[in-house]
Design an enzyme around this catalytic site. Sequence first.
Site, PDB file in Angstrom:
ATOM      1  N   SER A   1       0.800  -1.237   0.000  1.00  0.00           N
ATOM      2  CA  SER A   1       0.000   0.000   0.000  1.00  0.00           C
ATOM      3  C   SER A   1       0.827   1.278   0.000  1.00  0.00           C
ATOM      4  O   SER A   1       0.296   2.349  -0.303  1.00  0.00           O
ATOM      5  CB  SER A   1      -0.934   0.024   1.204  1.00  0.00           C
ATOM      6  OG  SER A   1      -1.966  -0.905   1.027  1.00  0.00           O
TER       7      SER A   1
ATOM      8  N   LYS B   1       0.620   3.317  -3.016  1.00  0.00           N
ATOM      9  CA  LYS B   1      -0.559   4.154  -3.295  1.00  0.00           C
ATOM     10  C   LYS B   1      -0.205   5.636  -3.253  1.00  0.00           C
ATOM     11  O   LYS B   1      -0.761   6.445  -3.993  1.00  0.00           O
ATOM     12  CB  LYS B   1      -1.663   3.866  -2.270  1.00  0.00           C
ATOM     13  CG  LYS B   1      -2.299   2.486  -2.400  1.00  0.00           C
ATOM     14  CD  LYS B   1      -3.382   2.310  -1.343  1.00  0.00           C
ATOM     15  CE  LYS B   1      -4.254   1.092  -1.552  1.00  0.00           C
ATOM     16  NZ  LYS B   1      -3.616  -0.179  -1.190  1.00  0.00           N
TER      17      LYS B   1
ATOM     18  N   TYR C   1      -2.414  -1.940 -10.940  1.00  0.00           N
ATOM     19  CA  TYR C   1      -2.508  -1.714  -9.501  1.00  0.00           C
ATOM     20  C   TYR C   1      -1.645  -2.718  -8.724  1.00  0.00           C
ATOM     21  O   TYR C   1      -0.863  -2.353  -7.846  1.00  0.00           O
ATOM     22  CB  TYR C   1      -3.970  -1.803  -9.061  1.00  0.00           C
ATOM     23  CG  TYR C   1      -4.151  -1.905  -7.576  1.00  0.00           C
ATOM     24  CD1 TYR C   1      -3.918  -0.817  -6.756  1.00  0.00           C
ATOM     25  CD2 TYR C   1      -4.544  -3.100  -6.980  1.00  0.00           C
ATOM     26  CE1 TYR C   1      -4.063  -0.912  -5.380  1.00  0.00           C
ATOM     27  CE2 TYR C   1      -4.693  -3.204  -5.611  1.00  0.00           C
ATOM     28  CZ  TYR C   1      -4.452  -2.111  -4.808  1.00  0.00           C
ATOM     29  OH  TYR C   1      -4.593  -2.208  -3.450  1.00  0.00           O
TER      30      TYR C   1
ATOM     31  N   TYR D   1      -4.376   3.157   7.597  1.00  0.00           N
ATOM     32  CA  TYR D   1      -5.606   2.351   7.685  1.00  0.00           C
ATOM     33  C   TYR D   1      -6.537   2.919   8.771  1.00  0.00           C
ATOM     34  O   TYR D   1      -6.612   4.134   8.923  1.00  0.00           O
ATOM     35  CB  TYR D   1      -5.266   0.872   7.963  1.00  0.00           C
ATOM     36  CG  TYR D   1      -4.360   0.268   6.929  1.00  0.00           C
ATOM     37  CD1 TYR D   1      -4.789   0.086   5.608  1.00  0.00           C
ATOM     38  CD2 TYR D   1      -3.057  -0.125   7.236  1.00  0.00           C
ATOM     39  CE1 TYR D   1      -3.954  -0.469   4.639  1.00  0.00           C
ATOM     40  CE2 TYR D   1      -2.219  -0.688   6.279  1.00  0.00           C
ATOM     41  CZ  TYR D   1      -2.683  -0.854   4.981  1.00  0.00           C
ATOM     42  OH  TYR D   1      -1.862  -1.392   4.051  1.00  0.00           O
TER      43      TYR D   1
ATOM     44  N   VAL E   1       1.247  -3.783   4.001  1.00  0.00           N
ATOM     45  CA  VAL E   1       1.187  -5.059   4.729  1.00  0.00           C
ATOM     46  C   VAL E   1       2.483  -5.845   4.708  1.00  0.00           C
ATOM     47  O   VAL E   1       2.612  -6.847   5.416  1.00  0.00           O
ATOM     48  CB  VAL E   1       0.057  -5.976   4.215  1.00  0.00           C
ATOM     49  CG1 VAL E   1      -1.289  -5.457   4.653  1.00  0.00           C
ATOM     50  CG2 VAL E   1       0.137  -6.164   2.731  1.00  0.00           C
TER      51      VAL E   1
END
Lengths: 342, 342, 342, 342
Positions: free
Chosen positions: D82, D85, D214, D266, D284
């Site tokens: 992540s 992102k 992605y 998160y 993660v």
Amino acid sequence: SDNIVLISKAFRQQFVIPEFVQFTCKIEETFRLCSENKDGKVASYIPQLAHMNPNYWGVSFCTVDGQRFSIGDDNIPFTMQSASKVLTYVIAHSELGAERIHSYIGQEPSGRMFNELVLNHNRKPHNPMINAGAILTASLLQNLVRPEMRHCDKFQWITRYFKRLAGGMPIGFNNAVFMSEIEDADRNFALAYYMKDNHCFPEGTNMESCLDLYFQCCSMEVTTETMSVIAATLANGGVCPISGEQVLQSESVRDALSIMHSCGMYDYSGQFAFQVGLPAKSGVSGVIMCVVPNTLGICCFSPPLDKYGNSVRGVQFCKALVDYFNFHRYDNLKHAEDKTDP
Amino acid sequence: SDNIVLISKAFRQQFVIPEFVQFTCKIEETFRLCSENKDGKVASYIPQLAHMNPNYWGVSFCTVDGQRFSIGDDNIPFTMQSASKVLTYVIAHSELGAERIHSYIGQEPSGRMFNELVLNHNRKPHNPMINAGAILTASLLQNLVRPEMRHCDKFQWITRYFKRLAGGMPIGFNNAVFMSEIEDADRNFALAYYMKDNHCFPEGTNMESCLDLYFQCCSMEVTTETMSVIAATLANGGVCPISGEQVLQSESVRDALSIMHSCGMYDYSGQFAFQVGLPAKSGVSGVIMCVVPNTLGICCFSPPLDKYGNSVRGVQFCKALVDYFNFHRYDNLKHAEDKTDP
Amino acid sequence: SDNIVLISKAFRQQFVIPEFVQFTCKIEETFRLCSENKDGKVASYIPQLAHMNPNYWGVSFCTVDGQRFSIGDDNIPFTMQSASKVLTYVIAHSELGAERIHSYIGQEPSGRMFNELVLNHNRKPHNPMINAGAILTASLLQNLVRPEMRHCDKFQWITRYFKRLAGGMPIGFNNAVFMSEIEDADRNFALAYYMKDNHCFPEGTNMESCLDLYFQCCSMEVTTETMSVIAATLANGGVCPISGEQVLQSESVRDALSIMHSCGMYDYSGQFAFQVGLPAKSGVSGVIMCVVPNTLGICCFSPPLDKYGNSVRGVQFCKALVDYFNFHRYDNLKHAEDKTDP
Amino acid sequence: SDNIVLISKAFRQQFVIPEFVQFTCKIEETFRLCSENKDGKVASYIPQLAHMNPNYWGVSFCTVDGQRFSIGDDNIPFTMQSASKVLTYVIAHSELGAERIHSYIGQEPSGRMFNELVLNHNRKPHNPMINAGAILTASLLQNLVRPEMRHCDKFQWITRYFKRLAGGMPIGFNNAVFMSEIEDADRNFALAYYMKDNHCFPEGTNMESCLDLYFQCCSMEVTTETMSVIAATLANGGVCPISGEQVLQSESVRDALSIMHSCGMYDYSGQFAFQVGLPAKSGVSGVIMCVVPNTLGICCFSPPLDKYGNSVRGVQFCKALVDYFNFHRYDNLKHAEDKTDP
């Protein structure tokens, strides 16, 4: 003289449950089965409920013909609690009509996981079986039905209504419960202020006396016998099977049964509608009032409650009844051959 | 030979609606009244539905005795769409039993304002009447009921089941609708992937063929006549009134009616249950299948839909019917004196 | 003597904004631009706010060095309203410490679409900037900070605290606003009862006097000048730039700025944090208090509000400021070359 | 030649952290403290992550002057997950501008308890840090930025961008992780279909290749050293401190930092913003990239995760850092005297 309806029918042998004795045998068997169930916890938020004997267990039936049958602790007085919500709703409905009452209160389940949302998207309480809706119903009874009455007279007037629903059987009032409820009313004050802020109440509402009336109705005291007659009045379209009096508009009874069906058993309502399929209303005193339309009224009483706040034995009893008899709302009368038509 | 049940009853003059001709007169009057209603919009998400003639308007009745009556466009074929969800559910239920099917799917309304929440708090679809639940039902039919069947054979097998529910009347298949639905399936693919991620499906599920089966059932083609017989089979505890065959377990029919009652009319289900009080299921083609338990099945068809996706004329017709006849689930049979018992 | 800090710095020519005159020119230009904006509506829920002149428009600045600049209606008194929530929070935090205060109140946004959910999943108010959190803060000030004080003395004590934050400038009290607020307090009574039911309050809380204190703080009266000094005290880690007094713990100021950043502008907080990137707090009187950490405090005042309840001109002014100067929290100091470092 | 910025500054002795050696001593102490923490669980949804050594623990720093410091497992390659992102967002923002990218994606937290709600009330993903938003960002990069490029060329182009952010340090690709992610993509396929159904994507989007891109970005492989340089580029307004190249628009970096601040950790984002007050993004794989604006970039790497999915040691390290140094977004630079200014 109260039983004139019953007697005249007996002569004509036209009872809705022709084999009443066989029927009661099955009831007794089911009653004994449930009495072994020791699960659940007695409500404890006020001392008067907390001190209830958890072993109390009584069931009463009353058919639309006025035939009655009781077993167990059928004359122990208990407070109606939330079961009174049905009565105040059906009385207000009968006096004001569907359109008027439902311009203030909705008629649908609130959705089980979203109980924080006090009002529906029209800024009304979701239905008259939740606290917000019942508090608002009390306000309608106070301000729209004979608003000239003094509060004490209105209380008398409602008590008499309850009594007529019960065919003249006595309705008590537990003042200790009432006083305890009032002292522990933070949640209901929050609901009432929130509704006031959202202009839910009819003009002229005095919130204190409206909450008083709400708690007074919750503190009405009955036995399973009395309550089963009230249930039978609902089963019978508003005509009390004991007195023969048309106490309520039949349309009001219809709407009350619809709402009991979808919203009467707290967050368990959806599952109860699916599994039992009968209109019912429970209260934290351990009461369950259940209606078999056109047939009979039932009242169970046993204080220990499950996590939803419904009487453990009461729910078990209703399920067993429907497993044996073809009482489920959608039981087929001809082709469900393994079931008994009493 | 199909009508052997009807004929034998006719000889014995034991029909559930004794005065059928008077009954049909009232139906005709209501039908004409509704035909003046030009509200609503035809579904437009696929061209095959968008091109439906908005003037189509047909109603068919079939009693549990097999007496039938139709008026208007009773032989225009339309696709079942969501009305097929009832049939796949009741078939899966009949084959697998309540416990097994409801270990995968819930049985309660999802709450009208929270339609984004695809799964309930047990991580299951809320009920078999929403898309997620119906897709999962298709998977159960494919993987748990005779899993050895090839997909084409399973489709045949289901078609035959539908036909038996309709007493042998023909069930068509609209391949153009099926292909359009598959092309416009983003939402349903999202639901299916989401359920897959949450381990909702039984082992061995092939998602593509499961969605195929789901859309195939939606694309089954019927007329109001056919559909009214299917509704009558549900009214009659699973025994088709035309053929006399016990097609479904009566317990399965009971559960299907319960779910139709609380979840059958999209977000209007709660109000429909309150006002009409009959189990019903609508589809975006403009169909409403409505069941009067132990009495008759009704099918209305009129493409223009209200904002909830229910046929405008269909809903109006059902309301009018219940206003006149004592069909509401909680109408009192004795004391609602202003209503007619047909 | 109050300005001793300023004067000693002036001698040393070490101001945080070296070219203060050029800076004020740009401020004036921005001020005039915003004065043309006639959008928004004055708050109307109580008459004292409704009668505010919508043309009032004032802005004041105070740097951490104590340099000050005002333009427009800088001496019109207005009530702090929700801007007081920052002050009561930061005082309670300074007196009780982070751990103690946040054992009662959360520190995160409540999520803009779910404002019905009064408490977070720990059964606490989401943060001290929403009404529930500020009511609870009032209770902490009353019951945990010097609980022996009488209510009138506690009010005096808080007023004096506010005054110290403002470097000794006068803090008024608008009793008419206070009385109006109390009369229109249904929503806040609902919140308070709901929190009481959930055991949110510290022991000994008297709800009436706690709501009184909450509304008293909302009714404190200031001018933009006064409020800009308070904002500068926050910009300066709790040390008032006028008096040089360390009024608050620097850790308390840090936490207050964090919460203003994420929760200070009602449901617009998320967008404000993204676009303006400065800790700010608005009130329905039309005030916006905005902090540029380590640099200066700003107070805008203009009664017309947007749909979120924030001053229309105030928001416009803050945006324009950040578009021109490198004040956004995440503006780069070296490489954002098109922006001016004042 | 890469270090020309560093060397020229060294001659002038103008570093942002003047006492770098003392600073690194404190870092080492904190690093050792955290290495004793054995809490948390390694991510297990794909085998490549599950097999990560839970003892890996590395931290790297890079100041905006290009000074660097690493400790522990600083050259173990791990996938960005992540953390990528942030990079795809800031690249898309830099290429398309704020207005264009935010016409597709929101910029606010989604609210921690309502993670089922995939889209905000404008029918867009809430922000680019959640999966839905990042999938949409991938689609923008594919279809709006140089749409004529073939997919393989676009992948190369993005890889080169990542490399420039890292000042030319190598960026790897873990194909096994990519293939595993694609196989376990049900949830992301659900999100993508749901967004497609809601017309979230720009025209021409091929969902398969968009999800490929992605997952490819998530599978980019780096070390803490590389990642700390990328973080430093963000701390430095988009100018890489190693190469001196302006890789990103400073406005894009500002918006990326704002979103990392409110949404980067998160469901722990709100608490992290309050307690640590620095823009950060976790993945993660156990990575946390943290930015001290205008000062330095940090990368922590330790596979065991807490219940929110953030590296246990990484979060502990960030908290300890802010407790000692005045790095919190709202630390006061003058009056927080118990803190160290490095």
